[in-house]
Design a protein around this motif. Structure first.
Motif, short mmCIF file in Angstrom:
data_model
loop_
_atom_site.label_atom_id
_atom_site.label_comp_id
_atom_site.label_asym_id
_atom_site.label_seq_id
_atom_site.Cartn_x
_atom_site.Cartn_y
_atom_site.Cartn_z
N ARG A 159 22.99 -15.57 26.21
CA ARG A 159 23.20 -16.24 24.92
C ARG A 159 23.27 -15.22 23.78
O ARG A 159 24.16 -15.28 22.93
CB ARG A 159 22.07 -17.22 24.66
CG ARG A 159 22.25 -18.03 23.42
CD ARG A 159 21.11 -18.99 23.26
NE ARG A 159 21.59 -20.20 22.65
CZ ARG A 159 20.85 -21.21 22.34
NH1 ARG A 159 19.58 -21.19 22.64
NH2 ARG A 159 21.37 -22.26 21.76
N ILE A 160 22.35 -14.26 23.78
CA ILE A 160 22.38 -13.20 22.77
C ILE A 160 23.64 -12.36 22.94
O ILE A 160 24.30 -12.01 21.96
CB ILE A 160 21.11 -12.31 22.85
CG1 ILE A 160 19.88 -13.11 22.45
CG2 ILE A 160 21.25 -11.07 21.98
CD1 ILE A 160 18.57 -12.38 22.67
N GLY A 194 18.23 -6.82 24.35
CA GLY A 194 18.41 -8.26 24.20
C GLY A 194 19.66 -8.78 24.88
O GLY A 194 19.63 -9.81 25.55
N THR A 195 20.77 -8.06 24.74
CA THR A 195 22.01 -8.52 25.35
C THR A 195 21.99 -8.36 26.88
O THR A 195 22.64 -9.13 27.58
CB THR A 195 23.24 -7.77 24.79
OG1 THR A 195 23.07 -6.38 24.97
CG2 THR A 195 23.45 -8.10 23.33
N SER A 196 21.22 -7.40 27.37
CA SER A 196 21.15 -7.25 28.83
C SER A 196 20.25 -8.30 29.48
O SER A 196 20.39 -8.57 30.67
CB SER A 196 20.66 -5.85 29.19
OG SER A 196 19.30 -5.68 28.84
N ARG A 256 32.83 -13.56 23.82
CA ARG A 256 33.27 -13.89 25.18
C ARG A 256 34.77 -13.61 25.29
O ARG A 256 35.47 -13.51 24.29
CB ARG A 256 33.02 -15.37 25.49
CG ARG A 256 31.55 -15.73 25.57
CD ARG A 256 31.04 -15.35 26.93
NE ARG A 256 29.65 -15.79 27.06
CZ ARG A 256 28.75 -15.12 27.71
NH1 ARG A 256 29.05 -13.98 28.28
NH2 ARG A 256 27.54 -15.55 27.80
N GLU A 257 35.24 -13.55 26.52
CA GLU A 257 36.66 -13.36 26.73
C GLU A 257 37.43 -14.62 26.31
O GLU A 257 36.88 -15.72 26.29
CB GLU A 257 36.97 -13.01 28.19
CG GLU A 257 36.58 -14.06 29.18
CD GLU A 257 35.11 -14.02 29.60
OE1 GLU A 257 34.67 -15.01 30.22
OE2 GLU A 257 34.41 -13.05 29.31
N VAL A 258 38.70 -14.41 25.96
CA VAL A 258 39.55 -15.50 25.48
C VAL A 258 40.85 -15.49 26.27
O VAL A 258 41.47 -14.43 26.44
CB VAL A 258 39.85 -15.34 23.97
CG1 VAL A 258 40.80 -16.41 23.47
CG2 VAL A 258 38.57 -15.34 23.15
#
Length: 153
Positions: free
Chosen positions: A89-90, A83-85, A97-99
């Motif tokens: 969005r998933i 799903g993540t690949s 996400r990076e910050v």
């Protein structure tokens, strides 16, 4: 050894429930938990595994029951990886996400606090990358918990 005290589908349901709840708990706990274990973080992970072990098996000690739970956990992990690949969005929901922690020599202290990153951890990252605060263009906390520092050109 081979007689299960619960129906096979209950092992699948228990495994799925524990996996999803633990995934949510790890996700909520922040990026540092995943990327940079302190001894205390490691202790929590070890205790969590012990805390949920009976919830996974329901007291069943049979070999087939354990294998069903293990197969369920591996299958769920594979489904989430799939799903993540395929969906950013998933991926953002599950992995984050990076910050941006700082830019042009200035560190954003409010962001550090929100991400539960100590100034000492940040100093260690600067030291490891052999960069001074004055040389820094930006500091990024990656989704996996690592801290990357980009030097000014």
């Amino acid at each position: 050894m081979f007689d299960m005290s619960l129906p096979w589908w209950e092992f699948v349901l228990r495994g799925a429930m524990v996996y999803l709840v633990m995934l949510a708990m790890v996700r909520v706990s922040g990026k540092r938990t995943v990327g940079q274990f302190t001894p205390f973080d490691l202790l929590v992970v070890m205790l969590l595994s012990e805390a949920v072990s009976n919830g996974l098996s329901g007291g069943d000690e049979s070999v087939p029951g354990g294998l069903i739970v293990a197969a369920t956990l591996v299958a769920l992990n594979m489904l989430i990886a799939l799903g993540t690949s395929h969906s950013s969005r998933i991926e953002a929901i599950l992995e984050g996400r990076e910050v941006l922690l700082g830019r042009n020599g200035k560190i954003f202290d409010d962001v550090l606090k929100a991400q539960r990153i100590s100034r000492n951890e940040l100093d260690n990252a600067f030291h490891k990358m052999d960069v001074s605060y004055e040389e820094m263009e930006c500091v990024i906390l990656e989704a996996d918990g690592t801290i990357n520092i980009l030097k000014k050109r």
